[in-house]
Scaffold this active site. Structure first.
Site, PDB file in Angstrom:
ATOM      1  N   GLU A 110       0.856  -1.180   0.000  1.00 33.01           N
ATOM      2  CA  GLU A 110       0.000   0.000   0.000  1.00 33.01           C
ATOM      3  C   GLU A 110       0.895   1.234   0.000  1.00 33.01           C
ATOM      4  O   GLU A 110       1.951   1.229   0.636  1.00 33.01           O
ATOM      5  CB  GLU A 110      -0.903   0.066   1.244  1.00 33.01           C
ATOM      6  CG  GLU A 110      -1.996  -0.975   1.280  1.00 33.01           C
ATOM      7  CD  GLU A 110      -1.631  -2.162   2.161  1.00 33.01           C
ATOM      8  OE1 GLU A 110      -0.570  -2.121   2.816  1.00 33.01           O
ATOM      9  OE2 GLU A 110      -2.397  -3.136   2.183  1.00 33.01           O
ATOM     10  N   TYR A 122       7.331   2.145  -8.056  1.00 34.29           N
ATOM     11  CA  TYR A 122       6.721   0.820  -8.106  1.00 34.29           C
ATOM     12  C   TYR A 122       6.198   0.518  -9.511  1.00 34.29           C
ATOM     13  O   TYR A 122       6.360  -0.593 -10.011  1.00 34.29           O
ATOM     14  CB  TYR A 122       5.607   0.695  -7.072  1.00 34.29           C
ATOM     15  CG  TYR A 122       6.075   0.928  -5.660  1.00 34.29           C
ATOM     16  CD1 TYR A 122       7.232   0.335  -5.161  1.00 34.29           C
ATOM     17  CD2 TYR A 122       5.384   1.776  -4.801  1.00 34.29           C
ATOM     18  CE1 TYR A 122       7.679   0.561  -3.868  1.00 34.29           C
ATOM     19  CE2 TYR A 122       5.813   2.007  -3.503  1.00 34.29           C
ATOM     20  CZ  TYR A 122       6.962   1.398  -3.048  1.00 34.29           C
ATOM     21  OH  TYR A 122       7.403   1.627  -1.764  1.00 34.29           O
TER      22      TYR A 122
END
Length: 158
Positions: A110, A122
């Site tokens: 998260e 990411y």
């Protein structure tokens, strides 16, 4: 972009805890305590890595929990003066290599919806947004973007 910082990545040990706890306080409004970090040293499901600068100081760290064939990336933190120099990417790469080498089905994490730099990092490694957790974070209250890297297709090709 600045030149990539040369770091040595090692497993977290008790000698790193004070610096990592300080890094937590510098990076997060709800930091993990030194005791919480220490508990991870005895957690068989946990792998915590530390990036050490050329002087041996903690430049960053990251944590991973592995449950069966699933990887859950926990905190990733980099010292403010070391940011945008590839430290988080180097830590993340170790987890990616581990996940592939150990045939994990996926890695997930998260990230704050406003943390565009982390989302971009990411994303550059193949993670994709797969959902949101409403009001997941406090101080300030904010949604989390759930990002996952599916590794199952890679294993079928291998």
């Amino acid at each position: 972009m600045e030149q990539t910082m040369k770091v040595r990545i090692v497993p977290m040990n008790a000698d790193h805890l004070d610096e990592i706890a300080a890094l937590e306080r510098a990076c997060f409004p709800d930091p993990w305590s030194r005791n919480m970090l220490a508990e991870e040293l005895d957690n068989a499901l946990a792998a915590f890595l530390v990036a050490l600068d050329e002087q041996g100081a903690v430049a960053g760290y990251a944590g991973l929990h592995v449950v069966l064939d699933e990887g859950y990336i926990l905190n990733v933190a980099v010292r403010p003066d070391c940011r945008r120099r590839g430290v988080a990417g180097q830590l993340l790469q170790v987890f990616l290599d581990f996940a592939r080498g150990n045939h994990l089905a996926f890695l997930t994490l998260e990230v704050r919806a406003s943390n565009y730099a982390a989302i971009a990092l990411y994303g550059s490694r193949g993670f994709r947004g797969v959902g949101r957790r409403k009001n997941y974070y406090e101080h300030p209250r904010e949604d989390a973007v759930i990002m996952t890297l599916d590794l199952t297709g890679e294993q079928e090709d291998a």
